[in-house]
Design a protein around this motif. Structure first.
Motif, PDB file in Angstrom:
ATOM      1  N   THR A   1      10.321 -76.721-134.081  1.00 35.38           N
ATOM      2  CA  THR A   1      11.150 -77.194-133.216  1.00 35.38           C
ATOM      3  C   THR A   1      10.690 -78.089-131.998  1.00 35.38           C
ATOM      4  N   ASN A   2      11.763 -78.823-131.599  1.00 33.03           N
ATOM      5  CA  ASN A   2      11.361 -79.806-130.560  1.00 33.03           C
ATOM      6  C   ASN A   2      12.144 -79.629-129.036  1.00 33.03           C
ATOM      7  N   SER A   3      12.737 -78.487-129.325  1.00 33.78           N
ATOM      8  CA  SER A   3      13.812 -78.066-128.041  1.00 33.78           C
ATOM      9  C   SER A   3      13.038 -76.731-127.547  1.00 33.78           C
ATOM     10  N   SER A   4      12.821 -76.686-126.183  1.00 36.09           N
ATOM     11  CA  SER A   4      12.513 -75.605-125.503  1.00 36.09           C
ATOM     12  C   SER A   4      13.535 -74.642-125.273  1.00 36.09           C
ATOM     13  N   GLU A   5      14.701 -74.975-125.270  1.00 36.78           N
ATOM     14  CA  GLU A   5      15.685 -74.003-125.231  1.00 36.78           C
ATOM     15  C   GLU A   5      15.668 -73.008-126.483  1.00 36.78           C
ATOM     16  N   ASP A   6      15.690 -73.763-127.711  1.00 37.11           N
ATOM     17  CA  ASP A   6      15.631 -73.250-128.946  1.00 37.11           C
ATOM     18  C   ASP A   6      14.479 -72.275-129.086  1.00 37.11           C
ATOM     19  N   PHE A   7      13.426 -72.725-128.582  1.00 33.97           N
ATOM     20  CA  PHE A   7      12.134 -72.139-128.568  1.00 33.97           C
ATOM     21  C   PHE A   7      12.119 -70.879-127.902  1.00 33.97           C
ATOM     22  N   PHE A   8      12.717 -70.632-126.614  1.00 38.77           N
ATOM     23  CA  PHE A   8      12.800 -69.545-125.787  1.00 38.77           C
ATOM     24  C   PHE A   8      13.715 -68.442-126.683  1.00 38.77           C
ATOM     25  N   ARG A   9      14.762 -69.089-127.184  1.00 35.65           N
ATOM     26  CA  ARG A   9      15.779 -68.090-127.978  1.00 35.65           C
ATOM     27  C   ARG A   9      14.959 -67.277-129.150  1.00 35.65           C
ATOM     28  N   ILE A  10      14.304 -68.224-129.890  1.00 31.43           N
ATOM     29  CA  ILE A  10      13.465 -67.563-131.073  1.00 31.43           C
ATOM     30  C   ILE A  10      12.422 -66.679-130.493  1.00 31.43           C
ATOM     31  N   VAL A  11      11.715 -67.166-129.710  1.00 26.99           N
ATOM     32  CA  VAL A  11      10.386 -66.258-129.279  1.00 26.99           C
ATOM     33  C   VAL A  11      11.179 -64.764-128.622  1.00 26.99           C
ATOM     34  N   LYS A  12      12.180 -64.724-127.931  1.00 21.79           N
ATOM     35  CA  LYS A  12      12.521 -63.708-127.418  1.00 21.79           C
ATOM     36  C   LYS A  12      12.996 -62.697-128.666  1.00 21.79           C
TER      37      LYS A  12
ATOM     38  N   PRO B   1      14.916 -72.784-135.700  1.00 21.42           N
ATOM     39  CA  PRO B   1      16.076 -72.237-134.896  1.00 21.42           C
ATOM     40  C   PRO B   1      17.569 -72.502-135.424  1.00 21.42           C
ATOM     41  N   HIS B   2      18.417 -71.996-135.667  1.00 18.55           N
ATOM     42  CA  HIS B   2      19.950 -72.113-136.188  1.00 18.55           C
ATOM     43  C   HIS B   2      20.604 -72.169-134.841  1.00 18.55           C
ATOM     44  N   THR B   3      22.022 -72.865-135.182  1.00 24.86           N
ATOM     45  CA  THR B   3      22.858 -73.316-134.041  1.00 24.86           C
ATOM     46  C   THR B   3      23.401 -71.915-133.440  1.00 24.86           C
ATOM     47  N   LYS B   4      23.753 -70.870-134.148  1.00 24.37           N
ATOM     48  CA  LYS B   4      24.158 -69.661-133.591  1.00 24.37           C
ATOM     49  C   LYS B   4      23.279 -68.286-133.925  1.00 24.37           C
ATOM     50  N   CYS B   5      21.894 -68.597-134.290  1.00 28.19           N
ATOM     51  CA  CYS B   5      21.206 -67.472-134.496  1.00 28.19           C
ATOM     52  C   CYS B   5      19.774 -68.049-134.527  1.00 28.19           C
ATOM     53  N   SER B   6      18.575 -67.165-134.434  1.00 23.69           N
ATOM     54  CA  SER B   6      17.428 -67.572-134.691  1.00 23.69           C
ATOM     55  C   SER B   6      17.186 -67.748-136.098  1.00 23.69           C
ATOM     56  N   PHE B   7      17.525 -66.389-136.829  1.00 22.44           N
ATOM     57  CA  PHE B   7      17.048 -66.473-138.280  1.00 22.44           C
ATOM     58  C   PHE B   7      18.355 -66.345-139.275  1.00 22.44           C
ATOM     59  N   ASN B   8      18.138 -66.846-140.226  1.00 24.63           N
ATOM     60  CA  ASN B   8      19.056 -66.577-141.324  1.00 24.63           C
ATOM     61  C   ASN B   8      18.725 -65.531-142.054  1.00 24.63           C
ATOM     62  N   ALA B   9      19.281 -64.853-142.951  1.00 27.21           N
ATOM     63  CA  ALA B   9      18.936 -63.806-143.750  1.00 27.21           C
ATOM     64  C   ALA B   9      17.681 -63.795-144.509  1.00 27.21           C
TER      65      ALA B   9
END
Length: 319
Positions: free
Chosen positions: A68-79, A38-46
């Motif tokens: 990742t080791n962050s549940s917050e980042d995980f939720f964002r990318i999973v969504k 996961p990236h700071t402002k988006c889930s994926f780069n191009a």
């Protein structure tokens, strides 16, 4: 036994997955993507989005792997992955790379079992996604896995994929089959084995060793990575062995040539300049040369090639 294609960073992207699927995909149940961070402002780069976009993965059961080791980042990318249609998400707890582990991710996350436990508790409470784990067995000592398995057993994993080495072993030495056998007896989740299966003979040794402890029906799946890079037909051969007991290692050079040419040409359409294509193909030849014993001279020509014309001349010689 079900067979999966393992994720290898920089190698098993969608072009490679599609080529394997089209030429050697008989028996491959799942294809795992190289890890997504996961990236700071988006889930994926191009580049990552290009790899996981559904139109590039048609006809395959593809599982995105998340680092990742962050549940917050995980939720964002999973969504975002669920919006793309993915049903299963794999968490990387196995990457031994120093740059990854030093940040407490991949196999480095195993150094903090309490934090890992809280992370898993959070994500299982906060998402309806099917979640699988790919893990090593510890950092310094194989016996660290006993505590890790107690943690994993708390959660309803889609699968627990075990590479039975500790982080510091990287890919050296023999996998700890005794620790994997402990998992066979004690895991509450479905298991998948990963590690050092390069030939049917390796698979037979694995069967004989594991059967000392338990029925192989408790090991429903096996993930192969470097073995498939060395021999793209390996899963196909293992499926045939499972069905008939036949140890068929016939190498179809013509099919391999067509597979190779497909990859080369696909890389050419996606990359600019000879050197970028050559880098990808040379990386593959580090593994594929195993199909061509006593061809060291030609491999040197492949390594030295600076233009595609030089590379193609070497390939004509070896094929």
């Amino acid at each position: 036994m079900k067979f999966y294609l393992a994720p290898l960073e920089g190698i098993t992207g969608y072009l490679y997955r599609n080529a394997i699927h089209d030429f050697y995909g008989k028996g491959v149940e799942k294809y795992f993507t190289p890890f997504l961070t996961p990236h700071t402002k988006c889930s994926f780069n191009a580049k990552e989005l290009n790899d996981i976009t559904p139109e590039h993965n048609q006809g395959m059961y593809v599982v995105p792997q998340v680092l990742t080791n962050s549940s917050e980042d995980f939720f964002r990318i999973v969504k975002d992955l669920q919006e793309l249609g993915y049903e299963e998400i794999n968490i990387n707890l196995g990457c031994p790379s120093g740059t990854v582990a030093s940040k407490g991710r991949g196999a480095g996350f195993l150094a903090e079992p309490d934090k890992l436990d809280h992370f898993l508790e959070d994500i299982f409470a906060g998402t309806n996604a099917n979640i699988s784990l790919k893990t090593r067995i510890g950092i310094h000592d194989p016996e660290e896995f006993y505590e890790l398995l107690e943690i994993y057993n708390k959660y309803p994993l889609k699968e627990l994929i075990i590479h039975p080495r500790i982080l510091k072993e990287y890919y050296k030495g023999k996998p700890h089959w005794d620790i994997f056998s402990y998992a066979v007896k004690n895991s509450k989740n479905p298991l998948c084995y990963n590690g050092d299966i390069f030939t049917i003979d390796d698979y037979q040794c694995f069967e004989e060793e594991i059967l000392k402890w338990d029925d192989k029906s408790n090991i429903p799946a096996m993930m192969l990575g470097r073995g498939v890079l060395q021999n793209p037909a390996l899963i196909e051969q293992l499926v045939q062995y499972e069905r008939s007991g036949e140890n068929n290692t016939y190498f179809d050079k013509e099919r391999f040539k067509v597979f190779h040419d497909r990859l080369r040409n696909d890389y050419m359409t996606q990359m600019s300049g000879d050197m970028n294509v050559l880098y990808k193909m040379k990386e593959l030849w580090f593994y594929m040369i195993m199909l061509f014993p006593e061809q060291e001279k030609v491999l040197k020509k492949i390594k030295k090639a600076r233009k595609l014309a030089e590379y193609d001349a070497a390939i004509r010689e070896i094929l």
